[in-house]
Design an enzyme around this catalytic site. Structure first.
Site, PDB file in Angstrom:
ATOM      1  N   ASN A  92       0.942  -1.056   0.022  1.00  0.00           N
ATOM      2  CA  ASN A  92      -0.192   0.038   0.026  1.00  0.00           C
ATOM      3  C   ASN A  92       0.780   1.176   0.058  1.00  0.00           C
ATOM      4  OD1 ASN A  92       0.502   0.864   2.954  1.00  0.00           O
ATOM      5  ND2 ASN A  92      -0.368  -1.097   3.349  1.00  0.00           N
ATOM      6  N   ASP A 141      -4.687  -6.369   5.307  1.00  0.00           N
ATOM      7  CA  ASP A 141      -5.363  -7.241   6.009  1.00  0.00           C
ATOM      8  C   ASP A 141      -5.275  -8.554   5.655  1.00  0.00           C
ATOM      9  OD1 ASP A 141      -6.647  -5.387   7.712  1.00  0.00           O
ATOM     10  OD2 ASP A 141      -7.570  -4.475   5.800  1.00  0.00           O
ATOM     11  N   LYS A 187       7.870 -17.356 -10.472  1.00  0.00           N
ATOM     12  CA  LYS A 187       7.228 -16.362 -11.082  1.00  0.00           C
ATOM     13  C   LYS A 187       6.245 -16.871 -11.872  1.00  0.00           C
ATOM     14  CE  LYS A 187       7.353 -12.487 -14.448  1.00  0.00           C
ATOM     15  NZ  LYS A 187       7.897 -11.797 -15.309  1.00  0.00           N
ATOM     16  N   ASP A 234      -3.969  -9.699  13.332  1.00  0.00           N
ATOM     17  CA  ASP A 234      -4.319  -8.239  13.869  1.00  0.00           C
ATOM     18  C   ASP A 234      -3.330  -7.896  14.844  1.00  0.00           C
ATOM     19  OD1 ASP A 234      -5.050  -5.651  14.999  1.00  0.00           O
ATOM     20  OD2 ASP A 234      -6.842  -5.871  13.770  1.00  0.00           O
ATOM     21  N   ILE A 235      -2.088  -7.288  14.527  1.00  0.00           N
ATOM     22  CA  ILE A 235      -1.177  -7.429  15.509  1.00  0.00           C
ATOM     23  C   ILE A 235      -1.653  -6.502  16.964  1.00  0.00           C
ATOM     24  CG2 ILE A 235       1.377  -6.242  15.791  1.00  0.00           C
ATOM     25  CD1 ILE A 235       1.470  -6.620  12.592  1.00  0.00           C
ATOM     26  N   LYS A 249     -13.248   1.299  15.881  1.00  0.00           N
ATOM     27  CA  LYS A 249     -12.113   0.720  15.997  1.00  0.00           C
ATOM     28  C   LYS A 249     -11.289   0.611  17.414  1.00  0.00           C
ATOM     29  CE  LYS A 249     -10.103   0.837  12.233  1.00  0.00           C
ATOM     30  NZ  LYS A 249      -9.282   1.303  11.084  1.00  0.00           N
TER      31      LYS A 249
END
Ligand code: C5P
Length: 402
Positions: A215, A284, A294, A313-314, A344
């Protein structure tokens, strides 16, 4: 450079003899840019390396070089110069100059004003610069230890190439590093004795050896928090995904790539830290299996199907430890920031969530934050990430049990 804590400060910059005097010229300019005023004082040896003309031009003030300088109406430059100073920084501090300080000798203006400064009000910082053998010599080490015991703060030295051609400890820190350290010196030590664990950056989830899912997180916010926490006196461990950022000085950094790796590094460390700040934009999901070779386009027009699986989820895992550190989560949202941040906070069982608008901040140098805790919300208006990080650090410190 973001050093607002230097704005309005008055610094006496002392130069003793050494090739590193050229760095003092750049430092003077950078201090001016940061909004500080600089009064340069040079020893006779320093004048062999750089002229007072240069230093006057850069500082915008006449330089003082002698205790017999009659320009001061009371003829007491050694007293007057430190009475309005926020700090005395000697850069470069030669082996000989440090030896003088250690003995309390005062036969030139610079050592004289160091001795005559009001010790409680006007701190002394030293940036040693010398050959590595001189630095390593027991006499120098003894003198540096004595100067430190007498209250001086020693910045550096660094290791590396030396003007004499040798390589080792004794190089003076660069001007930007000194500026950084001086700025940090003026930060209130609100996290002294605390240990902070911080995640930062994106994660990278491999599809095959050459492709992956990641990201746009740059890691800048997390790195700024690491620096701010360190400046506030904390011991900082920074677990970073793949980013192109220099490690903040005096911060321990552990590089990871995937969410699973970040999880595996963070979990065993969490219990030994007082605070966990999860700024990382953790993926996620990850491909259920990463192809060993490849994946090739075979010309048939068929597209591969990539099965995904959820990453741990750390933050939520750390928050559920039997004795969790104080947990701070980040919420990067594209809309309805406060509502998502509130949700959250409850879902992840963390006392504090910091919301920001993801698309508006990723990769940028500034940000706008909203702090959401059990009491409500507080917005930190748009500012540079380091300024915001410093404010956030104060907010976190205020929430920790004494
Ligand atoms: O669930 P979401 O990704 O929106 O939550 C963001 C917060 O949770 C951030 O603090 C992020 O660092 C943390 N997080 C995590 N591990 C994940 C996902 C998010 O620590 N797998």
């Amino acid at each position: 450079m973001d050093t607002p804590q230097l704005a309005g400060r008055h610094i006496v910059l002392g130069l003793s003899g050494g090739v590193a005097c050229f760095k003092a010229a750049e430092l003077t300019r950078e201090l001016g840019r940061a909004g500080a005023t600089v009064q340069v004082v040079m020893t006779e040896a320093a004048e062999a390396f750089i002229t007072a003309v240069t230093m006057q031009a850069l500082s915008g003030r006449p330089v003082f070089t002698s205790q017999w300088d009659a320009r001061e109406p009371n003829n007491m430059a050694h007293i007057n110069l430190t009475r309005t100073a926020d700090a005395v920084l000697v850069a470069p501090a030669s082996a000989d100059f440090i030896a003088k300080l250690a003995q309390g000798r005062a036969d030139d203006l610079l050592s004289l004003l160091c001795l005559a400064r009001p010790i409680e009000r006007c701190p002394l910082l030293l940036a040693p610069a010398m050959n590595r053998e001189m630095w390593a010599h027991p006499a120098t080490q003894r003198n540096v230890a004595q100067a430190a015991a007498d209250g001086a703060t020693v910045l550096g030295p660094a290791a590396g190439d030396q003007a004499c051609g040798e390589v080792g400890d004794g190089r003076m820190l660069e001007a930007t590093e000194l500026l950084d350290d001086l700025g940090a010196f003026f930060q209130p030590k609100v996290l002294a004795g605390r240990r902070l664990l911080i995640t930062a950056g994106p994660t990278y989830e491999a599809i095959d050896p050459v492709r992956g899912i990641t990201n746009l997180s740059s890691g800048k916010m997390g790195f700024a928090i690491a620096q701010a926490a360190r400046e506030a006196g904390a011991e900082v461990t920074l677990v970073a995904g793949p980013v192109h950022l220099p490690t903040p000085r005096h911060v321990r950094r552990i590089d990871v790539r995937s969410a699973q790796q970040m999880h595996d590094v963070v979990l065993p460390l969490a219990a030994s830290h007082d605070v966990f700040v999860a700024t990382a934009a953790v993926a996620d999901w990850r491909p259920a299996a990463s192809a060993e070779q490849k994946i090739k386009k075979d010309g048939s027009g068929q597209v591969p199907t990539i099965a995904m699986t959820e990453n741990p989820d750390i933050l939520a895992t750390v928050a559920r430890l039997p004795q969790p550190p104080y947990c701070v989560g980040f919420a990067a949202e594209s809309h309805d920031l406060v509502r998502h941040a509130r949700e959250k906070r409850l879902r992840k069982h963390v006392p504090l969530i910091v919301g920001n608008l993801g698309p508006a901040t990723f990769g940028r140098d500034d940000n706008t934050l909203v702090l959401v805790d059990a009491q409500g919300e507080r917005e930190l208006p748009t500012a540079g990430k380091l300024s915001l990080a410093r404010e956030l650090v104060r907010e976190i410190a205020a929430r920790l049990a004494p």
